[in-house]
Design a protein around this motif. Structure first.
Motif, short mmCIF file in Angstrom:
data_model
loop_
_atom_site.label_atom_id
_atom_site.label_comp_id
_atom_site.label_asym_id
_atom_site.label_seq_id
_atom_site.Cartn_x
_atom_site.Cartn_y
_atom_site.Cartn_z
N PHE B 29 0.82 -1.22 0.00
CA PHE B 29 0.00 0.00 0.00
C PHE B 29 0.85 1.26 0.00
N SER B 30 1.86 1.32 0.82
CA SER B 30 2.63 2.55 0.99
C SER B 30 3.50 2.88 -0.22
N SER B 31 3.60 1.99 -1.17
CA SER B 31 4.44 2.23 -2.35
C SER B 31 3.69 2.88 -3.51
N TYR B 32 2.40 3.08 -3.35
CA TYR B 32 1.59 3.56 -4.47
C TYR B 32 0.76 4.78 -4.11
N ALA B 33 0.69 5.70 -5.07
CA ALA B 33 -0.25 6.80 -4.94
C ALA B 33 -1.67 6.25 -5.03
N MET B 34 -2.58 6.93 -4.36
CA MET B 34 -3.98 6.52 -4.36
C MET B 34 -4.85 7.74 -4.68
N SER B 35 -5.99 7.48 -5.27
CA SER B 35 -6.87 8.56 -5.70
C SER B 35 -8.32 8.27 -5.37
N TRP B 36 -9.10 9.34 -5.36
CA TRP B 36 -10.56 9.25 -5.33
C TRP B 36 -11.08 9.88 -6.62
N VAL B 37 -12.05 9.20 -7.23
CA VAL B 37 -12.72 9.68 -8.44
C VAL B 37 -14.21 9.53 -8.18
N ARG B 38 -15.00 10.50 -8.59
CA ARG B 38 -16.45 10.40 -8.37
C ARG B 38 -17.20 10.45 -9.69
N GLN B 39 -18.44 9.97 -9.62
CA GLN B 39 -19.31 9.94 -10.79
C GLN B 39 -20.72 10.25 -10.35
N ALA B 40 -21.21 11.41 -10.72
CA ALA B 40 -22.58 11.80 -10.42
C ALA B 40 -23.53 10.92 -11.25
N PRO B 41 -24.76 10.74 -10.79
CA PRO B 41 -25.70 9.86 -11.49
C PRO B 41 -25.85 10.23 -12.97
N GLY B 42 -25.56 9.28 -13.84
CA GLY B 42 -25.71 9.50 -15.27
C GLY B 42 -24.66 10.39 -15.91
N GLY B 44 -20.24 11.73 -16.20
CA GLY B 44 -18.91 11.18 -16.42
C GLY B 44 -18.07 11.13 -15.16
N LEU B 45 -16.81 10.77 -15.35
CA LEU B 45 -15.88 10.63 -14.25
C LEU B 45 -15.26 11.97 -13.91
N GLU B 46 -15.10 12.22 -12.61
CA GLU B 46 -14.47 13.47 -12.15
C GLU B 46 -13.40 13.13 -11.13
N TRP B 47 -12.16 13.50 -11.40
CA TRP B 47 -11.07 13.30 -10.45
C TRP B 47 -11.30 14.20 -9.24
N VAL B 48 -11.13 13.63 -8.04
CA VAL B 48 -11.43 14.34 -6.80
C VAL B 48 -10.17 14.60 -5.96
N SER B 49 -9.26 13.65 -5.91
CA SER B 49 -8.09 13.85 -5.07
C SER B 49 -7.08 12.74 -5.30
N THR B 50 -5.80 13.05 -5.05
CA THR B 50 -4.70 12.08 -5.12
C THR B 50 -3.76 12.32 -3.96
N ILE B 51 -3.21 11.24 -3.43
CA ILE B 51 -2.22 11.33 -2.36
C ILE B 51 -1.02 10.47 -2.73
N SER B 52 0.15 10.96 -2.46
CA SER B 52 1.37 10.20 -2.75
C SER B 52 1.48 8.98 -1.84
N GLY B 53 2.37 8.07 -2.19
CA GLY B 53 2.55 6.85 -1.41
C GLY B 53 2.93 7.12 0.03
N SER B 54 3.75 8.13 0.22
CA SER B 54 4.19 8.48 1.57
C SER B 54 3.12 9.24 2.35
N GLY B 55 2.18 9.79 1.63
CA GLY B 55 1.15 10.62 2.25
C GLY B 55 1.57 12.07 2.39
N GLY B 56 2.77 12.39 1.95
CA GLY B 56 3.29 13.73 2.17
C GLY B 56 2.79 14.77 1.18
N ASN B 57 2.24 14.31 0.07
CA ASN B 57 1.74 15.24 -0.94
C ASN B 57 0.31 14.89 -1.32
N THR B 58 -0.52 15.92 -1.39
CA THR B 58 -1.91 15.74 -1.75
C THR B 58 -2.29 16.72 -2.86
#
Lengths: 107, 120
Positions: B29-42, B44-58
């Motif tokens: 887990f700690s080696s990979y960046a992770m993201s949140w993406v949302r999709q309102a009903p009906g 498209g996709l909207e990027w919401v947030s990304t965090i680095s593997g270390s958690g130090g950058n958002t």
């Protein structure tokens, strides 16, 4: 911020047809371009990254090309299971914007 | 096998808050960046947030900056999204997604999503 556009917004093609979807970035993004497939009611799936690299397990009828601002996703021979909405995403710098999507249907 | 399981969605009133969670397994887990993406009903996709593997950058788009906070707990292999000051337009399925070693990476695995509904 970089804007992503796609064309067409939807298309209808016959089984076996060659299908091409275009994605354009408002500024150059080198090859930091991904394509995702979202089948109806399903979770998005990564198809292609780095503009032209096929994700593991993705059928070879899918291919991607382009660099800079203009990119294409091609399905060489459309299959019934390819019915989906396809999204591009630029990821060279934030915001990591998605294109509006292209809905692909079978004629 | 990589697995991502979101939780924490629900019905909330405008102005309210929620904390979304994403339990990750099958990779370091700690080696990979992770993201949140949302999709309102009906929609498209909207990027919401990304965090680095270390958690130090958002990273956030302007649409959620100052209202949403992404974080991670590598001891629990869990990603979080604190969503505050919710608006009707935040109604969407929120997906957790795994990136690569860098924050500039494609999203190669997605969870099933958790639905957030903002309504009075």
């Amino acid at each position: 911020d970089i804007q992503m556009t796609q064309s067409p917004s939807s298309l209808s093609a016959s089984v076996g047809d060659r299908v091409t979807i275009t994605c354009r970035a408002s500024q150059g993004i080198s090859n930091y371009l991904a394509w995702y497939q979202q089948k109806p009611g399903k979770v998005p799936k990564l198809l292609i990254y780095a503009a032209s690299t096929l994700q593991s397990g993705v059928p070879s009828r899918f291919s991607g090309s382009g660099s800079g601002t203009d990119f294409t996703l091609t399905i060489s021979s459309l299959q019934p299971e390819d019915v989906a909405t396809y999204y591009c995403q630029g990821y060279n710098s934030d915001p990591f914007t998605f294109g509006p999507g292209t809905k692909v249907e079978i004629k | 096998e990589v697995q991502l399981l979101e939780s924490g969605g629900g019905l909330v009133q405008p102005g309210g808050s929620l904390r979304l969670s994403c339990a990750a397994s099958g990779f370091t887990f700690s080696s990979y960046a992770m993201s949140w993406v949302r999709q309102a009903p009906g929609k498209g996709l909207e990027w919401v947030s990304t965090i680095s593997g270390s958690g130090g950058n958002t990273y956030y788009p302007d649409s959620v900056k100052g209202r949403f906070t992404i974080s991670r707990d590598s001891s629990k292999n869990t990603l979080f999204l604190q969503v505050n000051s919710l608006r009707a337009e935040d109604t969407a399925v929120y997906y957790c997604a795994k990136g690569g070693p860098y924050h500039t990476s494609p999203l190669d695995c997605w969870g099933q999503g958790t639905l957030v509904t903002v309504s009075s």
